[in-house]
Design a protein around this motif. Structure first.
Motif, short mmCIF file in Angstrom:
data_model
loop_
_atom_site.label_atom_id
_atom_site.label_comp_id
_atom_site.label_asym_id
_atom_site.label_seq_id
_atom_site.Cartn_x
_atom_site.Cartn_y
_atom_site.Cartn_z
N UNK A 201 0.83 -1.21 0.00
CA UNK A 201 0.00 0.00 0.00
C UNK A 201 0.87 1.27 0.00
N UNK A 202 1.97 1.24 0.75
CA UNK A 202 2.88 2.39 0.75
C UNK A 202 3.42 2.61 -0.66
N UNK A 203 3.78 1.50 -1.31
CA UNK A 203 4.36 1.60 -2.66
C UNK A 203 3.32 2.15 -3.63
N UNK A 204 2.14 1.56 -3.60
CA UNK A 204 1.09 1.94 -4.54
C UNK A 204 0.64 3.39 -4.31
N UNK A 205 0.27 3.68 -3.07
CA UNK A 205 -0.22 5.04 -2.78
C UNK A 205 0.91 6.06 -2.85
N UNK A 206 2.14 5.60 -2.60
CA UNK A 206 3.29 6.50 -2.74
C UNK A 206 3.46 6.94 -4.20
N UNK A 207 3.35 5.98 -5.12
CA UNK A 207 3.46 6.32 -6.55
C UNK A 207 2.34 7.29 -6.92
N UNK A 208 1.12 6.96 -6.51
CA UNK A 208 -0.03 7.83 -6.80
C UNK A 208 0.17 9.22 -6.19
N UNK A 209 0.73 9.25 -4.98
CA UNK A 209 0.94 10.54 -4.31
C UNK A 209 1.91 11.43 -5.08
N UNK A 210 2.99 10.81 -5.58
CA UNK A 210 3.95 11.61 -6.35
C UNK A 210 3.32 12.13 -7.65
N UNK A 211 2.50 11.30 -8.26
CA UNK A 211 1.83 11.77 -9.48
C UNK A 211 0.97 12.98 -9.15
N UNK A 212 0.27 12.90 -8.03
CA UNK A 212 -0.58 14.04 -7.62
C UNK A 212 0.26 15.26 -7.29
N UNK A 213 1.38 15.05 -6.60
CA UNK A 213 2.22 16.20 -6.22
C UNK A 213 2.80 16.87 -7.47
N UNK A 214 3.32 16.06 -8.39
CA UNK A 214 3.89 16.65 -9.62
C UNK A 214 2.83 17.40 -10.39
N UNK A 215 1.65 16.79 -10.45
CA UNK A 215 0.53 17.44 -11.14
C UNK A 215 0.19 18.78 -10.49
N UNK A 216 0.11 18.77 -9.15
CA UNK A 216 -0.25 20.00 -8.43
C UNK A 216 0.83 21.07 -8.59
N UNK A 217 2.09 20.62 -8.57
CA UNK A 217 3.16 21.61 -8.69
C UNK A 217 3.20 22.23 -10.08
N UNK A 218 2.79 21.46 -11.06
CA UNK A 218 2.86 21.98 -12.44
C UNK A 218 1.68 22.88 -12.77
#
Ligand code: BES
Ligand code: ZN
Length: 457
Positions: A439-456
């Motif tokens: 779950x850490x791995x899966x949600x971690x990947x999803x979290x980074x996608x969200x963070x990159x999206x939000x930062x852009x």
């Protein structure tokens, strides 16, 4: 660039992403042990190839120690630097592992699926969450949302000896708007955290020598000074009965917490009983006047990390040892000065050494605490993005561990650093049977996608 499509791809690609992590985990990149030098090199090569496979121009860069991996890729959003480390801690004691630490696997546990193996959580699993988020973005949109510099280190677990010179020599190349560091954990299993305070670290090793050779403890016991007796007496005096460290001036630079911060931390509802209960304890051992969360995040510590002397093998030996040794570390907060503490600690110990004994010192890690500024708009963007992914909103939190590079980004490259990660308290990092929740791995990947999206955005 649609985020939903990226998230869907992350979900469907999870088995392949997990296989890639397992491959990296099979490489025995123990940085502190020279016997694993070629394995560290191999891990760096693996990462270079993997980054190139998603369009990053990546290279292995030599240092006097293990290589750095540096990569660049363009994108429309702000320029971020990502930092993680590919080296891992030694695996001993090997007999306490339930499987070969470098033959990782997915295991079913009562709490869900875990990826078991050395480095699964610290830090290969964590760094791969970022790379996998980038891979999904690239696959879905043909490009990344931000301009990204990758900076992966292979010596973090052995004190980062090459890091500062490398950062100074390559400052221009490494400079970005903000650094993203994935080497910390969640606050609690459903609450993501952005770590704004990290403790510093000072490592000391000492050897006390009494007689010039090991002696028979019947022939010499009573008349000859035993260095283990000297060492244990000194270390026994490290704390008073209230848990206060006795080294002179040690608390200089330890800040009082503001009422505001105290209230915010209280609001986090830290479950100290559960935290200690998980490791078979129940009573906080720090300063009596201090709350449990403060003990981990905001107070200094002195810990005996290792202590040895005389005969410790099977059976019994009536030896009066010639030498006694200890490794001791201090976690530091606020503006505590590691060099001043080193000096005061040594003077305090040396004043207690009897005339007939000698003492020798060896320096280990030394880095001050760091305090992150959260003014860069990326922090709030990330906090919102994380709150979308996890059941509980993201918290600004402290961190008991030490990641010296967080401070160097500010002092050497004048960049703020944002620390987020998906590790859990029960990951057993640095210990036998290290794991990373799937779950850490899966949600971690999803979290980074969200963070990159939000930062852009
Ligand atoms: N990932 C850890 C830091 C960490 C530990 C973060 C616990 C969150 C919770 C990092 O790899 C580490 O172990 N650092 C060392 C310091 C280093 C200089 C040897 C540490 O904190 O002991
Ligand atoms: Zn780590």
């Amino acid at each position: 660039m649609s985020l939903d499509a990226v998230l869907a791809r992350i979900d469907s690609d999870l088995p392949a992403a997990t296989d890639r992590l397992l491959e990296l985990l099979r490489i025995q990149s123990i940085s502190t042990d020279p016997a694993y030098k070629a394995e560290c090199d191999k891990a760096a090569d693996w990462l270079v190839a993997d980054l190139r496979s998603i369009g990053v121009s990546a290279e292995k860069r030599p240092t006097p120690g293990h290589p750095m991996v540096v990569g660049h890729v363009d994108g429309p959003g702000p320029h971020v630097l990502f930092y993680g480390h590919y080296d891992v801690q030694p695996v001993d004691p090997l007999n306490l592992w339930d499987r070969d630490p470098f033959d990782p696997a997915i295991e079913e546990t009562p709490k869900g699926k875990v990826i078991r193996g050395r480095g699964a959580s610290d830090d290969k699993g964590q760094l791969m969450t970022f790379i996998e988020a980038c891979r999904a973005y690239k696959a879905e949109h043909g490009a990344l949302p931000c301009k990204i510099t990758f900076f992966l280190e292979g010596e973090e677990e052995s004190g980062s000896p090459s890091l500062v010179p490398f950062m100074k020599e390559n400052a221009e190349e490494l400079k970005a708007e903000i650094a993203l560091i994935c080497d910390t954990g969640l606050f609690q299993s459903k609450t993501p955290a952005i770590m704004t305070m990290l403790r510093g670290l000072l490592g000391e090793e000492l050897t006390i020598t009494g007689p010039d050779k090991d002696l028979h403890s019947g022939m010499y016991g009573g008349i000859a000074m035993n260095p283990a007796r000297v060492l244990t007496k000194i270390l026994g005096g490290l704390f008073d009965e209230n848990g206060v460290i006795q080294v002179p001036e040690l608390y200089e630079g330890v800040p009082e917490l503001s009422d505001e911060l105290k209230a915010q931390w209280e609001g986090l509802g830290f479950d100290a009983e559960g935290f200690l209960g998980d490791v078979g304890l129940s009573i906080p051992a720090g300063e009596r006047s201090v709350s449990p969360l403060e003990m981990i995040w905001a107070r200094p510590t002195a810990e005996i990390n290792g202590i040895w002397s005389g005969y410790t093998g099977d059976g019994f030996k009536t030896v009066l040892p010639s030498e006694a040794h200890a490794k001791i570390s201090f976690r530091l907060v606020g503006t505590q000065d590691p060099e001043a503490i080193r000096k005061n600690f040594r003077a305090w110990v040396e004043a207690q050494i009897p005339a007939d004994c000698k003492i020798a010192w060896k320096d280990h890690s030394c880095s001050p605490a760091s305090q992150m500024s959260t003014e860069h708009p990326g922090f709030e963007a990330a906090r919102k993005a994380l709150s979308d992914e996890w059941p509980d909103p993201a918290a600004y939190a402290g961190c008991g561990g030490s990641i010296p590079i967080a401070g160097y980004f500010k002092t050497i490259l004048d960049m703020d650093a944002m620390l987020v990660g998906w590790g859990k308290d029960d990951d057993q990092i640095h210990s036998p049977n290290e794991k990373y929740d799937l779950e850490s791995y899966h949600k971690g990947i999803r979290s980074w996608a969200r963070i990159l999206d939000a930062m852009s955005a």
